[in-house]
Motif scaffolding. Structure first.
Motif, short mmCIF file in Angstrom:
data_model
loop_
_atom_site.label_atom_id
_atom_site.label_comp_id
_atom_site.label_asym_id
_atom_site.label_seq_id
_atom_site.Cartn_x
_atom_site.Cartn_y
_atom_site.Cartn_z
N TYR A 150 32.64 37.36 26.32
CA TYR A 150 33.70 36.71 27.07
C TYR A 150 34.77 37.76 27.29
CZ TYR A 150 31.49 32.30 25.72
OH TYR A 150 30.60 31.28 25.55
N THR A 151 35.15 38.00 28.55
CA THR A 151 36.06 39.08 28.88
C THR A 151 37.02 38.66 29.99
OG1 THR A 151 34.65 40.00 30.62
CG2 THR A 151 34.24 40.79 28.38
N VAL A 205 36.48 35.05 31.72
CA VAL A 205 37.34 33.88 31.53
C VAL A 205 38.57 33.89 32.44
CG1 VAL A 205 36.53 33.46 29.18
CG2 VAL A 205 38.57 34.86 29.54
N ASP A 206 38.85 35.03 33.10
CA ASP A 206 39.92 35.00 34.08
C ASP A 206 39.41 34.48 35.42
OD1 ASP A 206 38.46 37.36 34.42
OD2 ASP A 206 40.19 38.62 34.78
N ALA A 207 38.17 34.80 35.78
CA ALA A 207 37.58 34.30 37.02
C ALA A 207 37.10 32.85 36.86
CB ALA A 207 36.41 35.17 37.44
N GLN A 208 36.71 32.49 35.64
CA GLN A 208 36.24 31.13 35.36
C GLN A 208 37.01 30.60 34.15
OE1 GLN A 208 31.96 32.47 35.22
NE2 GLN A 208 31.72 30.52 36.31
N PRO A 209 38.25 30.17 34.33
CA PRO A 209 39.07 29.73 33.20
C PRO A 209 38.49 28.54 32.42
CG PRO A 209 40.25 29.43 35.30
CD PRO A 209 38.96 30.12 35.60
N GLU A 210 37.59 27.81 33.04
CA GLU A 210 36.97 26.68 32.33
C GLU A 210 36.09 27.15 31.17
OE1 GLU A 210 34.18 27.69 35.78
OE2 GLU A 210 36.35 27.56 35.50
N LEU A 211 35.76 28.46 31.13
CA LEU A 211 34.95 29.01 30.03
C LEU A 211 35.78 29.35 28.80
CD1 LEU A 211 32.57 31.39 32.01
CD2 LEU A 211 32.06 29.14 31.06
N ARG A 212 37.11 29.46 28.95
CA ARG A 212 37.96 29.84 27.82
C ARG A 212 37.85 28.85 26.65
NH1 ARG A 212 41.78 33.51 26.46
NH2 ARG A 212 41.82 34.49 28.51
#
Length: 84
Positions: free
Chosen positions: A7-8, A34-41
């Protein structure tokens, strides 16, 4: 070969270094941005128990961040986890 996941974010220098180290070793990995896909954070935080990036997993083993991965490499344990 083990499954490697990270996760980066794009702007994190430690994320860049982690990718470079794995690239240098010829390791294939899945990068979750996680910046392009914040739902992964939230998923990253639940899996790792941490909020910082990168968060690195080899199979289900939580390596931690870049510094943790370098420590494993210096101890000779990273290649073992990577099946090398």
């Amino acid at each position: 070969m083990p499954k490697v996941e990270m996760y980066t974010t794009a702007s994190c220098p430690f994320c860049v270094r982690a990718r470079n180290l794995l690239d240098k070793k010829g390791v294939e990995y899945t990068n979750f941005s996680v910046d392009a896909q914040p739902e992964l954070r939230p998923e990253m935080e639940k899996r790792s128990g941490r909020t910082s990036v990168p968060q690195i997993f080899i199979d289900e083993y939580h390596v931690g961040g870049y510094d943790d991965m370098v420590d494993l490499d210096l101890e000779g344990k990273l290649d073992e986890l990577l099946g090398r």
